[in-house]
Design a protein around this motif. Structure first.
Motif, PDB file in Angstrom:
ATOM      1  N   PHE A  87      34.368  54.606  50.109  1.00 38.96           N
ATOM      2  CA  PHE A  87      35.556  55.450  50.263  1.00 38.96           C
ATOM      3  C   PHE A  87      36.417  54.981  51.444  1.00 38.96           C
ATOM      4  N   LEU A  88      35.765  54.605  52.563  1.00 37.63           N
ATOM      5  CA  LEU A  88      36.484  54.179  53.769  1.00 37.63           C
ATOM      6  C   LEU A  88      37.163  52.818  53.606  1.00 37.63           C
ATOM      7  N   MET A  89      36.780  52.080  52.592  1.00 42.98           N
ATOM      8  CA  MET A  89      37.369  50.759  52.375  1.00 42.98           C
ATOM      9  C   MET A  89      38.889  50.863  52.215  1.00 42.98           C
ATOM     10  N   TYR A  90      39.360  51.983  51.720  1.00 41.63           N
ATOM     11  CA  TYR A  90      40.799  52.158  51.508  1.00 41.63           C
ATOM     12  C   TYR A  90      41.536  52.467  52.817  1.00 41.63           C
ATOM     13  N   TYR A  91      40.786  52.828  53.870  1.00 47.46           N
ATOM     14  CA  TYR A  91      41.418  53.218  55.131  1.00 47.46           C
ATOM     15  C   TYR A  91      41.331  52.143  56.208  1.00 47.46           C
ATOM     16  N   PHE A  92      40.527  51.129  55.996  1.00 46.77           N
ATOM     17  CA  PHE A  92      40.402  50.036  56.973  1.00 46.77           C
ATOM     18  C   PHE A  92      40.931  48.751  56.363  1.00 46.77           C
ATOM     19  N   GLN A  93      41.394  47.863  57.237  1.00 46.52           N
ATOM     20  CA  GLN A  93      41.658  46.521  56.754  1.00 46.52           C
ATOM     21  C   GLN A  93      40.321  45.895  56.414  1.00 46.52           C
ATOM     22  N   PHE A  94      40.341  45.024  55.442  1.00 48.56           N
ATOM     23  CA  PHE A  94      39.092  44.503  54.905  1.00 48.56           C
ATOM     24  C   PHE A  94      38.226  43.842  55.985  1.00 48.56           C
ATOM     25  N   ARG A  95      38.871  43.064  56.888  1.00 50.50           N
ATOM     26  CA  ARG A  95      38.075  42.369  57.913  1.00 50.50           C
ATOM     27  C   ARG A  95      37.424  43.344  58.891  1.00 50.50           C
ATOM     28  N   TYR A  96      38.026  44.497  59.148  1.00 55.80           N
ATOM     29  CA  TYR A  96      37.411  45.509  60.006  1.00 55.80           C
ATOM     30  C   TYR A  96      36.380  46.332  59.239  1.00 55.80           C
ATOM     31  N   TRP A  97      36.643  46.500  57.964  1.00 56.00           N
ATOM     32  CA  TRP A  97      35.713  47.286  57.142  1.00 56.00           C
ATOM     33  C   TRP A  97      34.317  46.658  57.145  1.00 56.00           C
TER      34      TRP A  97
END
Ligand code: SF4
Length: 113
Positions: free
Chosen positions: A21-31
């Motif tokens: 779910f959080l993948m949509y709220y972080f940039q991929f490299r930070y996720w």
């Protein structure tokens, strides 16, 4: 031991969908950093601590009770397989009546056959 596995699965069941779910709220490299941190910090590290506590709590039962030298005793689960109960320092499920020694000769025969 079952409790350790159960809570590890429960934490994983909560953390993994949350990370998805959080993948949509972080940039991929930070996720990825957050994901690795969460998986280690919430799932793996508590499981290691719980396992060490389990080992420490049961050390005396595994090493110095009558069950520890019985062939019906499963050391990994600290369980009497014959009675399907957990022995403790003050409780033997069979009261010592069903004790049978671990027969090392059986193990040697199986290895050569
Ligand atoms: S049969 Fe008796 S001695 Fe053997 S593991 Fe079970 S409770 Fe312990």
């Amino acid at each position: 031991m079952g409790r350790v596995v159960y809570w590890t699965i429960m934490r994983a069941a909560i953390v993994i969908p949350s990370l998805w779910f959080l993948m949509y709220y972080f940039q991929f490299r930070y996720w990825w950093i957050v994901a690795f941190g969460a998986i280690y910090g919430i799932i793996i590290h508590p499981a290691i601590i719980q396992f060490r506590k389990f080992e420490n709590d049961n050390k005396e039962i595994v090493q110095s009770t009558l069950c520890s030298s019985c062939k019906h005793f499963d050391k990994t689960a600290v369980l009497c397989l014959k009675y399907d109960e957990h022995p403790s320092l003050n409780f033997l499920p069979c009261d010592g009546v069903e004790w049978e020694p671990i027969n090392n000769f059986d193990y040697e025969e199986k290895e050569y056959n």
